[in-house]
Scaffold this motif. Structure first.
Motif, short mmCIF file in Angstrom:
data_model
loop_
_atom_site.label_atom_id
_atom_site.label_comp_id
_atom_site.label_asym_id
_atom_site.label_seq_id
_atom_site.Cartn_x
_atom_site.Cartn_y
_atom_site.Cartn_z
N GLU A 82 0.82 -1.22 0.00
CA GLU A 82 0.00 0.00 0.00
C GLU A 82 0.84 1.26 0.00
O GLU A 82 0.37 2.33 -0.31
CB GLU A 82 -0.92 0.04 1.23
CG GLU A 82 -1.99 -1.01 1.27
CD GLU A 82 -1.53 -2.25 2.02
OE1 GLU A 82 -0.35 -2.64 1.86
OE2 GLU A 82 -2.34 -2.84 2.76
N GLN A 83 2.08 1.14 0.46
CA GLN A 83 2.88 2.35 0.62
C GLN A 83 4.06 2.40 -0.34
O GLN A 83 5.01 3.13 -0.13
CB GLN A 83 3.38 2.45 2.07
CG GLN A 83 2.24 2.76 3.01
CD GLN A 83 2.66 2.88 4.46
OE1 GLN A 83 1.99 2.40 5.32
NE2 GLN A 83 3.78 3.55 4.72
N LYS B 38 0.45 10.96 1.41
CA LYS B 38 1.63 10.10 1.45
C LYS B 38 2.66 10.53 2.50
O LYS B 38 3.82 10.80 2.20
CB LYS B 38 2.29 10.02 0.08
CG LYS B 38 1.32 9.58 -1.00
CD LYS B 38 2.04 9.04 -2.18
CE LYS B 38 1.11 8.82 -3.37
NZ LYS B 38 -0.28 8.58 -3.07
N ASP C 82 4.25 3.74 -3.10
CA ASP C 82 4.42 5.03 -3.77
C ASP C 82 4.80 6.15 -2.80
O ASP C 82 4.89 7.30 -3.19
CB ASP C 82 3.15 5.39 -4.55
CG ASP C 82 1.92 5.33 -3.66
OD1 ASP C 82 2.01 4.74 -2.57
OD2 ASP C 82 0.87 5.87 -4.05
N PHE C 83 5.03 5.83 -1.55
CA PHE C 83 5.55 6.82 -0.61
C PHE C 83 7.03 7.06 -0.91
O PHE C 83 7.70 6.20 -1.50
CB PHE C 83 5.42 6.31 0.83
CG PHE C 83 4.05 6.47 1.42
CD1 PHE C 83 2.91 6.14 0.70
CD2 PHE C 83 3.89 6.96 2.71
CE1 PHE C 83 1.65 6.27 1.25
CE2 PHE C 83 2.63 7.09 3.26
CZ PHE C 83 1.51 6.75 2.54
N VAL C 84 7.53 8.19 -0.47
CA VAL C 84 8.98 8.41 -0.57
C VAL C 84 9.66 7.36 0.30
O VAL C 84 9.24 7.12 1.42
CB VAL C 84 9.36 9.82 -0.07
CG1 VAL C 84 10.86 10.00 -0.08
CG2 VAL C 84 8.68 10.87 -0.90
N SER C 85 10.69 6.70 -0.23
CA SER C 85 11.24 5.55 0.48
C SER C 85 11.76 5.98 1.86
O SER C 85 12.31 7.05 2.02
CB SER C 85 12.35 4.89 -0.33
OG SER C 85 13.48 5.69 -0.29
N ARG D 296 4.03 9.46 6.41
CA ARG D 296 4.00 8.35 7.37
C ARG D 296 3.61 8.84 8.75
O ARG D 296 3.95 9.96 9.12
CB ARG D 296 5.37 7.70 7.43
CG ARG D 296 5.75 7.04 6.13
CD ARG D 296 7.20 6.67 6.11
NE ARG D 296 7.62 6.41 4.74
CZ ARG D 296 7.53 5.21 4.17
NH1 ARG D 296 7.06 4.19 4.84
NH2 ARG D 296 7.91 5.04 2.92
#
Lengths: 573, 469
Positions: free
Chosen positions: A107-108, B268, A110-113, B270
């Protein structure tokens, strides 16, 4: 272990090699010719300090230079490892090699790593190969011998499985159990058990709120007496003692002068304080270093410039200057040149913060630390900091000093306001062990422990040097680094020693400069001569097996053996 | 055409040179030399070199007077003289020589003097001694630590957990392990001090949003999104984090987690969740805010909590997916560089977890005292009714913080005289980013009987009336 995060470079820049032409001496020390002759005669490279009576005892500290060939081979080793690392990353990228490491949630994706892949190159490709040498779980008291849980890896160290077997009676050369107070029997344990039953394990409040127990007050009074200072304060964690109290002492407009090899907690505390930080060369206080170029960067030069030129840009004078040093440096095994530092701090009106994490209990005729070791006055050190983790076999840290300082910390320390106070049974362990060292328990046990440690230290260091290893540090330091240099030897040494039932600590980059990987032995008063001899015999054997006897200045054993040139030739081959 | 004219001028000039009289040439020559001299000579005197002589330097050094290492502390500083607790700080405790019922320690579940916890800790003490004599990497990992990490991970239903030896250091180390310079952290204004220090250590860009105000957070996130569109290359490497607390230590309020999770996926970013107060308290099994709201725990990237409140031990832990947590084993400063947790404290925490799993009840009580404390003239209750720790603030400030603190301290002291132990919430006034107003923090635990709760409420009421009116 690979404990240093990337930001540590300011702490461990690769040192310039020594200032003396023959390159024998690394850190800014000049041998007087008489001392040089004596040293040469003994085949030794250390410097006996002759410094206008600042030192009341000989100060023998040596850092033998890395042999050229070894240095080159070490770099080649890292080169090969890096090349293979890239190759394997390439294979992993194309899914030819199986990936073992944990991955991001679908799910994540596409988040910035969360962390840069490149950051982990070292971990993935170098550390992972020899990861089994660290975090070895133990299941007994960390005394002279420990029981280690056997573990296996079926995927090249990416994960470990416990076999259920226990490797019993491994000689423990890794724990900081200097005085042997890590015990599950005896007076300390009994006292701690009693307090545990009465008070429970936790406190559930902070010192300023309602977590100030009578036990804490008792401990602080005892610590102050032990250190010979007006007052003291105890905290729940050694690391936090530094990182949460330095910001209370200095702030914007203040200058911190920090030794380049200071521990991460000091570095963090200095950063959090908002003060300007300048780094000086390890242990080069520069009072009597005249010939070397290093003195340009030494503490004295920094102090002088700071006062003369004031703050950069605003040109205002500094509000105050705080010097941060440690008693014993845990990776080098060196002892701070405290007499010089104190002379300088007095001359330039700076304040001195001394971190005795490793030296308290372990140095000085009665275990009072580096101040007593040099026969100095604790009054001259403004902030005496130390931990209870090591010599006292407990946990936590303290700060001692003038009453005004402690009053200020009681009201302004981050720990006192926001952090839960020390656990009562831990406090009791400290009280009992400290009383034992002070001889207040009516025995001379504590004193004997201190002496035993000093003897063990001298003996162990001398024997290793006789064997031809390159050993860093001061001859009185119970932290003994043995140089391994090459990355492959880090893993090999740790494994071979464990095979021979000896637990040692091995360290490499980034905790040390890249080519100066080493093994580290921590001596303990709990080590008997028999244990040390066994350990020495095995180290000797592994040293031959891995060709670790690099020293070109092998100490001649006391039995009048002529100077042995073979070691020199061996390393050249 | 232009070149032709130029050429012609040049020829003319050369001709003029031939024709000019000698004295003229000499004069012009001298003039040219004069100009050259003017160009190259210094027309003004350089200021004298500013280098200080050795003597001057010495004088400067002699002259410099540093500030004292610490400023003197006034004798009547409210925080200078601590309360002295003799004996265990449990349900009934002796504060400054007087036995009180404890409404100040975070011993929510009364596990501090639980005989089972003590027995487990004692067994561990007899096996391992007290200290660990090393960091986790260097023979400081005990089987108990591994057990505790396992138990915590199982309890929280996450892949992995990591323990720290100090509650404060947990979140303060976890944040800078991930968030670096250039990354962006959105953080609630009411966040506790440990979070603030973690953020400072990370050197990231910090964006504060109004306490529990999701609209304000979304506004900031949107602003950032627009910013990111301008510079997509930078945006690709800029990590975004939202740092919130489950129950806020400073306000006693609960975070609106469902909205936060929505925002997380939308923008997006965290989520790091600090649950020191809510762990062991909220949710049916005490798993905290995620359980309270019925949110999948995997939607939260990292949960941290300390084991010093509900678990009544020492230390803290982080839990989440291995991908996230494992990174701290090499990058968490408080993990790598500190001696590990004494095994007896880890054993106590394990046993406390066992007990917690067996019987979790606290909520009703919180509601009860909450109600009982409403309507005290002069004091207002701040905090959620389900929070076991909430604040009593002055309804109207006297205008000076010092005076407010003194008034509240008077209330605390008088309650103490009447056997109710309370404490003010302490802050470092100059260091806090957003300093909360002074308050008395009341803590509810399972051990307090209904009768005691009632007594506490009426005592506080009476004392407050006497002091404030």
């Amino acid at each position: 272990m690979r404990p240093e995060p990337g930001g540590c470079c300011c702490r461990r820049t690769v040192r310039a090699n020594g200032c003396v032409a023959n390159g024998e001496v690394r850190n800014g020390y000049v041998r007087s010719s008489a001392a040089a002759a004596a040293a040469a005669a003994a085949g030794q490279i250390h410097h006996v300090t002759q410094n206008g009576g600042l030192y009341k005892r000989p100060f023998n500290e040596a850092f033998e230079e890395t042999p050229m060939l070894v240095a080159v081979l070490t770099y080649v080793g890292y080169g090969v490892l890096t090349l293979f690392g890239y190759l394997r990353d390439f294979l992993r990228y194309w899914r030819i090699e199986k990936c073992h490491h944990a991955t991001e949630r679908e799910e994540q994706k596409d988040f910035v790593s969360l962390y840069q892949d490149f950051e982990n190159f070292y971990t993935r490709n170098l550390y992972m190969r020899i990861r089994d040498n660290w975090n070895r779980p133990i299941c007994s008291v960390p005394g002279a011998r420990v029981d280690i849980m056997e573990r296996q890896s079926h995927d090249y160290n990416w994960s470990f499985k416990y076999t259920g077997n226990i490797i019993k009676g491994v000689i423990n050369m890794g724990s900081y159990n200097y005085l042997g107070f890590a015990r599950n029997t005896g007076s300390c344990q009994e006292a701690a058990a009693k307090v545990l039953e009465e008070y429970g394990a936790g406190v559930c409040s902070t010192r300023q709120e309602i977590g100030n127990l009578d036990k804490h007050e008792e401990l602080e009074e005892l610590v102050a007496r032990f250190l010979g200072v007006e007052a003291a304060m105890a905290y729940g964690m050694g690391f936090a003692t530094n990182s949460m109290n330095i910001p209370a002492l200095v702030g914007k407009g203040c200058l911190i002068l920090s030794d380049e090899l200071n521990h991460a907690s000091l570095v963090l505390g200095a950063r959090l304080s908002g003060a300007t930080i300048r780094i000086f060369k390890h242990n080069s206080s520069g009072v009597h270093v005249q010939v070397c170029y290093i003195d340009m960067q030494s503490l004295e030069k920094l102090l002088k410039d700071a006062i003369v030129y004031g703050q950069p840009r605003t040109r205002r004078p500094w509000k105050k200057i705080l010097i941060l040093v440690e008693g014993i440096y845990s990776m080098e095994g060196s002892i701070v040149r405290l007499p010089e530092v104190i002379a300088l701090k007095k001359k330039y009106k700076a304040y001195l913060y001394l971190d005795e994490a490793h030296s308290i209990g372990a140095l000085g005729p009665t275990g009072r630390g580096v101040v007593e070791y040099f026969g100095l006055d604790p009054e001259d050190v403004d902030v005496m900091m130390g931990t209870f983790t090591k010599s006292f076999g407990a946990s936590g840290g303290y700060i001692g000093g003038k009453k005004e300082l402690i009053d200020y910390l009681r009201t302004h320390s981050h720990s006192a306001v926001y952090a839960t106070s020390l656990s009562p049974p831990v406090v009791e362990q400290i009280i009992t062990s400290m009383k034992c060292i002070m001889g207040q328990d009516g025995t001379s046990l504590g004193k004997e422990c201190v002496q035993q440690l000093a003897e063990n230290t001298r003996y162990f260091r001398r024997r290793l040097k006789e064997m031809g290893f390159i050993i860093y540090g001061n001859e009185d330091s119970p932290v003994v680094p043995l140089m391994l240099y090459m990355p492959a030897k880090i893993g090999a040494f740790g494994r071979e020693m464990l095979k021979r039932n000896i637990g040692v600590v091995v360290v490499g980059f980034p905790a040390t400069p890249i080519i100066e990987s080493r093994a580290r032995f921590c001596l303990s008063a709990a080590h008997t001569k028999e244990i040390l001899d066994t350990a020495l015999k095995e180290i000797d054997e592994v040293g031959d097996l891995l060709q670790l006897k690099y020293s070109r200045h092998r100490l001649v054993p006391l039995l009048d053996r002529p100077f042995d040139e073979t070691t020199y030739e061996e390393t050249e081959d | 055409m232009a070149t032709a004219t130029e050429q012609w001028v040049l020829v003319e000039m050369v001709q003029a040179l031939y024709e000019a009289p000698a004295y003229h040439l000499i004069l012009e020559g001298i003039l040219i030399l004069w100009i050259i001299r003017l160009l190259f000579s210094k027309t003004y005197k350089l200021q004298e070199r500013s280098d200080l002589t050795v003597k001057e330097k010495e004088e400067l050094i002699e002259e410099w007077q540093p500030e004292p290492l610490v400023p003197p502390v006034p004798k009547d500083h409210p925080a200078l003289n601590y309360n002295i607790v003799s004996g265990p700080p449990s349900h009934k405790t002796v504060v400054n020589g007087k036995e009180c019922i404890n409404f100040a320690s975070f011993n929510f579940l009364g596990l501090l003097d639980n005989p089972r916890v003590k027995a487990a800790a004692l067994a561990s003490l007899k096996k391992y001694g007290v200290g660990t004599c090393g960091p986790r990497g260097f023979y400081g990992t005990f089987d108990v630590h591994l057990d505790l990490e396992d138990r915590l991970a199982k309890f929280m239903k996450t892949e992995e957990a990591i323990i720290y030896s100090y509650g404060f250091a947990t979140i303060a180390s976890a944040i800078p392990a991930y968030s670096k310079r250039g990354d962006i952290v959105f953080v609630d204004r009411a966040a506790c001090f440990a979070i603030q220090k973690g953020l400072q250590a990370s050197r990231s860009d910090i964006k504060l949003f109004k306490h529990n105000d999701m609209a304000d957070l979304e506004r900031l996130l949107k602003e950032q999104e627009i910013e990111d569109q301008k510079n997509p290359r930078k945006a690709r490497v800029t990590r975004r984090f939202i740092v919130v607390e489950g129950l806020y230590m400073n306000t006693g309020t609960i975070c609106p987690l469902p909205e936060l999770v929505k925002l997380k996926y939308k923008y997006k970013a965290r989520i790091f969740l600090e649950e020191s107060l809510s762990f062991g308290v909220l949710g049916e099994h005490g798993r905290g805010v995620t359980e309270h709201y019925g949110i999948n725990i995997d939607d939260i990237d990292l949960i941290s909590a300390n084991m010093e409140n509900a678990l009544a031990s020492i230390g803290g832990f982080c839990c989440g997916r291995s991908f996230v947590i494992d990174h701290q084993r090499l990058s968490g400063q408080g993990y790598c560089f500190s001696a590990s947790l004494p095994p007896l404290l880890a054993a106590a925490a394990i046993e406390a977890l066992n007990i917690m799993e067996e019987n979790p009840v606290l909520k009703e009580k919180c509601g009860q005292i909450h109600k009982a404390l409403q309507g005290i003239s002069g004091l207002k209750v701040v905090g959620e009714s389900l929070s076991p720790a909430f604040h009593l603030q002055l309804e109207e400030s006297t205008g000076s913080r010092e005076q407010d603190v003194r008034l509240l301290q008077e209330i605390v002291d008088q309650c103490m005289n009447r056997s109710i132990a309370l404490t003010q919430a302490r802050y470092l006034e100059k260091e806090e980013k957003c300093l909360p107003p002074p308050s008395i923090r009341v803590v509810v635990t399972v051990e307090q009987t209904e009768e005691e709760l009632e007594r506490a409420a009426s005592t506080i009421k009476e004392v407050a009336q006497a002091v404030l009116l």
